[in-house]
Design an enzyme around this catalytic site. Structure first.
Site, PDB file in Angstrom:
ATOM      1  CG  ASP A   6      21.281  -3.394  -5.541  1.00  0.00           C
ATOM      2  OD1 ASP A   6      20.126  -3.497  -5.985  1.00  0.00           O
ATOM      3  OD2 ASP A   6      22.060  -4.364  -5.439  1.00  0.00           O
ATOM      4  CG  ASP A  29      27.346  -4.540  -1.971  1.00  0.00           C
ATOM      5  OD1 ASP A  29      28.291  -3.782  -2.268  1.00  0.00           O
ATOM      6  OD2 ASP A  29      26.930  -5.421  -2.733  1.00  0.00           O
TER       7      ASP A  29
END
Length: 328
Positions: A204, A221
């Site tokens: 992502d 993340d």
């Protein structure tokens, strides 16, 4: 995909959050600030006489413990090789903690600003950064994380949307026909690309998941890390018209190839990956729609205009996939 009909964070109140963090040996000062996150719940937490920590409470039932620990191990590998990533802290002998019904991890707080997608120097730097990350990612496979492919990010999300009646009846026939067409074209894209190495990816890698400071980029993340083709971590950094994206892609790959080989046939997958993300994103919103945070923060979802626009976007993607040879 099973729809979670519960409201998993209903009992995650400030007292529970602070008690959870103190259960692993930290003394909280009482300061608590919710950060922007919908899939999980993330907070900046004040710690007595120390720098605040970031606490991430994982969405129940989304990942197994093994999958979360595999994410943590990947972050530790990257950090050990001095690849900047915000890795979870080890406390009480582990990075993954349990308190009542919640699993959580603690991270150091890091500062910085978002990656500037129109900054060509930063894009080339990002290419080097991703190349280093992928060199590590290619060393071994994930055992407990999913693969990014047409089945997991195309057919399964489509099935959920259809079976749970999210698509308006007036659009359903055209929508399903468009999805069927575009998914077959994506399968053809993978077939034409030939044998593609699947490696551990960030999964992502958009500008919001990169913090930029005076030392360069750092990943904040890895929650969506998967096995997949390398180009998945590259295409989301492209923006602008065809000429701009070609320039951006050349700069990113110039930096990338200093640290890891790139298979140019993966360029055939860019529009395919973009289309899969559109489908998967719609299904993600649908799956989470009974979580009160989602209607509140995504009020435009599940309206007729939303589905009309998504249908137009998918039809446009279908045409773009037909022109993938232009990326070569």
């Amino acid at each position: 995909m099973d729809k979670n009909r519960n409201t998993p964070y209903a009992n995650l109140d400030p007292h529970l959050i602070l008690d959870a963090i103190e259960s692993v040996g930290f003394r909280c000062s009482g300061g608590l600030f919710a950060l922007n996150s919908f899939e999980n719940r993330v907070y900046q937490v004040g710690i007595e006489d120390e720098t605040p920590l970031i606490a991430k409470f994982y969405r129940p039932k989304r990942w197994s413990d093994a999958a979360i620990l595999e994410e943590h191990q990947f972050a530790a590998e990257l950090l050990q090789l001095e690849i900047p990533v915000v890795a979870p802290l080890i406390s009480s002998g582990t990075t993954l903690h349990q308190y009542r019904d919640f699993r959580f991890a603690l991270f150091p707080r890091r500062g910085g600003h978002a990656l500037e997608l129109d900054n060509l120097e930063q894009l080339e730097w990002m290419g080097r950064f991703i190349g280093r990350l992928h060199a590590v990612g290619a060393c071994r496979p994930f055992q407990h994380r999913p693969q990014l492919n047409v089945q997991t990010h195309g057919y399964e999300p489509t099935r959920f949307l259809v079976e749970h009646n999210f698509i308006p009846e007036a659009l359903k026939e055209r929508f399903i026909a468009t999805l069927d067409t575009v998914l077959k074209k994506i399968e053809d894209c993978f077939h034409r690309a030939g044998e593609i190495q699947l490696i551990r990816l960030h999964g992502d890698c958009h500008a919001g998941n990169v913090l930029w400071n005076q030392t360069g980029p750092q990943i904040v993340d890895l929650d969506d890390c998967v096995m997949g083709p390398a180009v998945q971590d590259i295409w989301m950094l492209l923006s602008g018209n065809k000429h701009q994206t070609r320039l951006e892609l050349d700069l990113i790959l110039s930096g990338y190839c200093e640290f890891h080989d790139f298979n140019p046939r993966e360029l055939h997958l860019i529009e395919a990956m973009r289309t899969l993300r559109m489908i998967q994103y719609a299904a993600w919103l649908a799956i989470r729609w009974e979580d009160p945070a989602f209607p509140l923060n995504f009020p435009w979802f599940n309206t007729t205009p939303y589905w009309q626009e998504l249908l137009r976007d998918l039809q446009e993607q279908s045409s773009l996939i037909d022109m993938i040879e232009e990326y070569s």
